[in-house]
Design a protein around this motif. Structure first.
Motif, PDB file in Angstrom:
ATOM      1  N   TYR A  66       1.751 -69.063 -20.997  1.00  0.00           N
ATOM      2  CA  TYR A  66       2.205 -67.887 -21.740  1.00  0.00           C
ATOM      3  C   TYR A  66       1.081 -67.375 -22.632  1.00  0.00           C
ATOM      4  O   TYR A  66       0.461 -68.131 -23.384  1.00  0.00           O
ATOM      5  N   THR A 242      12.671 -66.892 -20.973  1.00  0.00           N
ATOM      6  CA  THR A 242      12.210 -67.572 -19.772  1.00  0.00           C
ATOM      7  C   THR A 242      10.717 -67.362 -19.570  1.00  0.00           C
ATOM      8  O   THR A 242      10.002 -68.282 -19.158  1.00  0.00           O
ATOM      9  N   ARG A 243      10.226 -66.192 -19.877  1.00  0.00           N
ATOM     10  CA  ARG A 243       8.775 -65.978 -19.788  1.00  0.00           C
ATOM     11  C   ARG A 243       8.045 -66.814 -20.835  1.00  0.00           C
ATOM     12  O   ARG A 243       6.964 -67.357 -20.566  1.00  0.00           O
ATOM     13  N   THR A 247       8.230 -69.034 -16.323  1.00  0.00           N
ATOM     14  CA  THR A 247       8.989 -68.694 -15.123  1.00  0.00           C
ATOM     15  C   THR A 247       8.658 -69.687 -14.015  1.00  0.00           C
ATOM     16  O   THR A 247       7.555 -70.240 -13.965  1.00  0.00           O
ATOM     17  N   GLU A 580       9.342 -63.560 -11.191  1.00  0.00           N
ATOM     18  CA  GLU A 580       8.383 -62.584 -11.704  1.00  0.00           C
ATOM     19  C   GLU A 580       8.661 -62.200 -13.151  1.00  0.00           C
ATOM     20  O   GLU A 580       7.729 -62.041 -13.949  1.00  0.00           O
ATOM     21  N   THR A 581       9.931 -62.052 -13.518  1.00  0.00           N
ATOM     22  CA  THR A 581      10.268 -61.479 -14.830  1.00  0.00           C
ATOM     23  C   THR A 581      11.104 -62.381 -15.722  1.00  0.00           C
ATOM     24  O   THR A 581      11.243 -62.115 -16.908  1.00  0.00           O
ATOM     25  N   GLY A 582      11.706 -63.448 -15.154  1.00  0.00           N
ATOM     26  CA  GLY A 582      12.598 -64.287 -15.930  1.00  0.00           C
ATOM     27  C   GLY A 582      14.043 -63.819 -15.935  1.00  0.00           C
ATOM     28  O   GLY A 582      14.898 -64.464 -16.563  1.00  0.00           O
TER      29      GLY A 582
END
Length: 799
Positions: A66, A242-243, A247, A580-582
């Motif tokens: 992250y 989630t990100r 992910t 990809e995005t959570g």
């Protein structure tokens, strides 16, 4: 044994990296430092450091990958208050009191404000400290999340502990349970926020149980360290969380198929017969899980040569039949000088030790065992290499980590004086307990990445912490064959998805006991709409395969499994978005329709991806029930019946043959024909099913790739976007955009229109050219597609 030199790096401090904006406020008397750190417009880290030198800790929750995007801020001072503003938040910091209050930037409504604020209590004789914080609990505030708690979804008025525990035959009030995911959501009158308490010690959350005016959380050790997460909707907040915590990788397509498991399938003849029966009955199946009876005396990294004389040959044969093999692995290593795994672990000092230096030795399935310290990078790397033989030579395709809370016999965990490296900050088991299972999952995941580098990993882990989704799917543990546990499985899978873990399921049908045919049908129908679809049971209660409950039940269960396989392109697309995005795959009704307060106390209904709405049946002989239909245009997924009343409770019939499932009007749902396993058809024909909605505009998506491997990272994939427009009572349009080769992964395509009026004559044009072969088929219209179109228009007149 051989250990690869590429040992994973230790986790570093501080846990956040990127474009950070940070402020610190130190109390001259207490020497406590309040740190407020902005990661982006809606993510704020708040930490209280004690002592003259603020000392941070590594994070097992925040993903090492992250990178904070940062935020543009405006700051100013009021009387005793430092104010920080972003595009989403107004943060008021009462500097002398070291209290932090969060407000919406547009309305200036309070979101979360300190009541008593931060507190700390030391034990003079040990130096240990308990830390806590008290926040104001607003009258209309409701709470969701916290991982696998088995109670009703709304947590208001309840108290919970975070301490991973093996709770055999758990019930609705069982707490703690297998996983410790210290993240929750607050919903209130169209506003929502999330909070992650990043502390691995035994912790608690009090949602007004002790004082209805106070939200409190704390831990028995470690730092007061939390992340406040804010966005415009609960689903966006879950995606942001989630990100932050990481992910997952896109799973292999086969892992989204049906898994058959039991304690245990042995010898190899039983496994061959199992797969043969699936294929003879035409029931799809993609994986068979082997419990620890495949091992020699239940010792990990061994095979029982009597029961499995040719393990590699069996696995290869199953693979040729489209079935992958998944192996269970427990953390305990039997004390056995003849076992090279134990001998090397002892020689390298990789096993946990007690405070006085003696090895931790406890009983589990193989007998007296020692236990790797998975909080050490070198141990994780060593453990990863232990899978080389099974992954490279035997051809195993998945791993299953169990007993990793950790649990030892009889039903307890490691002694608290057990020592752990904790990635360079040595500690006792009180601090490492909640992340032991996740560190084991990371080590097993690393083994799959290292020894099957061309395949996407599939790993199951029973225990975990915030961020478990980076490494593993999960299941809800040792449940029972009962209607109560079916309901709890529904709640738990929704709750796990709201906690960042969408690749989750329960032991469908129940692990203990033997379900009735009706219960088995209802459970399997529900499990077909969960992230993980696995039937696992204890063999001591008899078989639980799809065909053991009579012809009627077999037919209904087969239909549920086949329905899962027809939906695989839709499910795979939802998992790609999650990766990809959570964005979660399962979405509780309250999170999707959060502006409607009446949804906060409902738990049965949930959304499966963007456009399907699922209502599991929780009671026996429930031939009909009241259920809530969201606002908008909704059709029965099974019968195409239009729901006339929406935004309210309606009565619907619930035949045993299928669950109530509804599809959004205007949605494009991609389907494949039924396959006996994912990939049976290299380029399956694609059906784009569309449900008419006269005045709606709806976006839908489809993602296609090879289903495994990493060629998609080099662009070998197709990303489709469909935009449906209802253009009146007699026409519709469908636009289709695609990145990549639109026909690379399916051999043909057709559009199927649902919900159109009866007694019509229909004509269709693709990019202005009249379509050939348009035909009515019962209650639907089929339109063949040659290649791809940019715009499909259809219109009709009454006959």
């Amino acid at each position: 044994m051989c250990t690869s030199p590429n040992i994973p790096e230790r986790r570093k401090t501080p846990p956040l990296r990127g474009r950070l904006v940070k402020w610190e406020y130190t109390n001259a008397v207490s020497k406590i430092t309040l740190s407020v750190c902005l990661a982006d417009d809606g993510i704020v880290r708040v930490t209280y450091f004690t002592g003259p030198v603020p000392e941070d800790e590594p994070s097992y929750a925040v993903s090492p990958g992250y990178s904070a995007p940062g935020a543009e801020v405006r700051e100013y001072d009021e009387a005793g208050v430092h104010v920080i503003e972003t595009s989403l938040l107004r943060i008021r910091i009462r500097t002398e009191e070291q209290k932090v209050d969060f407000y919406d930037i547009v309305t200036d409504e309070p979101l979360l404000a300190d009541e008593g604020g931060f507190g700390r209590e030391s034990k003079d004789w040990t130096g240990d400290a308990r830390v806590w914080i008290r926040k104001r609990l607003q009258d209309t505030e409701h709470f969701f999340g916290l991982g696998d708690k088995p109670c009703a979804l709304n947590l208001r008025g309840k108290y919970f502990s975070m301490w991973g525990a093996d709770h055999y035959d758990f019930h609705e009030e069982s707490d703690p349970l297998y996983k410790s995911v210290p993240f929750f959501l607050s919903l209130r009158e169209g506003k929502a926020y999330g909070l992650l308490f990043d502390n691995t010690c035994r912790s608690y959350f009090d949602f007004g149980a002790s004082d209805e005016k106070v939200l409190a959380f704390g831990s028995f050790g470690g730092l007061m360290n939390y992340y406040f997460i804010y966005d415009r909707s609960p689903l966006d907040i879950v995606a942001a969380y989630t990100r932050l915590t990481g992910t997952p990788e896109l799973p292999p397509l086969w892992a989204l198929g049906y898994h058959q498991s039991k304690w245990s399938y042995y010898p190899d003849k039983a496994v061959y017969n199992l797969v043969e029966r699936f294929r003879d009955l035409g029931i799809p199946c993609d994986a068979v899980h082997l419990d620890h009876h495949y091992m020699e005396q239940k010792e990990g990294f061994t095979w029982d040569r009597h029961n499995f004389p040719d393990a590699a040959g069996m696995v290869r044969s199953l693979e040729e039949d489209g079935v992958k093999t998944v192996l269970i692995v427990n953390p305990g290593v039997k004390i056995n000088p003849a076992n090279p795994v134990w001998a090397e672990g002892l020689e390298r000092n990789y096993f946990c030790r007690r405070s006085e230096g003696n090895l931790l030795s406890e009983e589990v399935w193989p007998g007296l065992c020692n236990f790797p310290d998975f909080t050490a990078p070198a141990v994780r790397s060593w453990w990863a290499d232990l899978f080389r033989h099974d992954l490279e030579e035997v051809g195993v395709r998945g791993l299953w980590n169990d007993m990793n809370e950790p649990v030892v016999f009889p039903d307890r965990t490691f002694p608290m004086d057990t020592r752990h490296e904790y990635d360079g900050m040595p500690c006792s088991h009180e601090k490492a307990h909640n992340i032991y299972g996740q560190c084991m999952a990371e080590a097993s995941w690393l083994g799959m990445k290292r020894h099957a580098p061309d395949r996407r990993p599939f790993l199951l882990s029973r225990s975990g912490f915030a961020g478990l989704q980076r490494f593993a799917a999960t299941w809800t543990g040792d449940n029972r064959s009962s209607w109560e546990h079916l309901k709890l499985a529904n709640f738990q899978c929704q709750r796990l998805a709201a906690s960042g873990i969408s690749f989750a399921g329960a032991d469908a049908g129940g692990f203990m006991g033997h379900p009735t045919p009706e219960l088995f049908c209802r459970w399997m129908q529900m499990a077909a709409f969960h992230g993980l679809f696995r039937n696992h049971s204890s063999g001591e209660f008899g078989g639980q395969e799809p065909w053991v409950f009579g012809q009627e039940a077999t037919a209904y269960v087969k239909a549920a499994i086949e329905g899962r396989y027809r939906l695989l392109p839709y499910i795979y697309t939802q998992f790609r978005r999650y990766a990809e995005t959570g964005m979660p795959v399962l979405r509780s009704l309250a999170l999707q329709c959060f502006r409607n307060r009446d949804t906060y106390w409902r738990g049965a209904e949930y959304f499966f991806g963007d456009h399907l709405y699922v209502i599991p049946i929780h009671e026996p002989q429930e031939g009909g029930r009241f259920l809530y239909i969201p606002e908008g245009v909704w059709y029965s997924y099974h019968t195409d019946s239009l729901m006339e009343d929406t935004g309210k409770d309606v009565w619907v019939k619930c035949p045993l043959s299928f669950l109530p499932v509804y599809v959004r009007g205007g949605a494009v749902i991609p389907h494949w024909p039924v396959q006996q396993h994912a990939g049976e058809l290299p380029r399956p024909p694609l059906t784009l099913d569309v449900w008419w909605a006269p005045d709606e505009e709806v976006a839908s998506h489809l993602y296609e790739d090879a289903g495994d491997g990493y060629a998609y990272r080099n662009g070998e994939c197709a990303v489709h976007e469909f935009l449906y427009r209802g253009t009146g009572s007699h026409s519709l349009e469908l636009a289709w955009k695609c990145e990549g080769d639109p026909c690379a992964f399916h051999e043909s395509a057709e559009v199927v229109l649902h919900g159109l009026p009866a007694g019509i004559a229909l004509s269709a044009h693709m990019d202005g050219v009249p379509c050939r072969g348009v035909a009515r088929d019962g209650r639907v219209w089929r339109i063949p597609v040659e290649g791809k179109f940019e715009t499909l228009s259809a219109c009709w007149t009454e006959e």
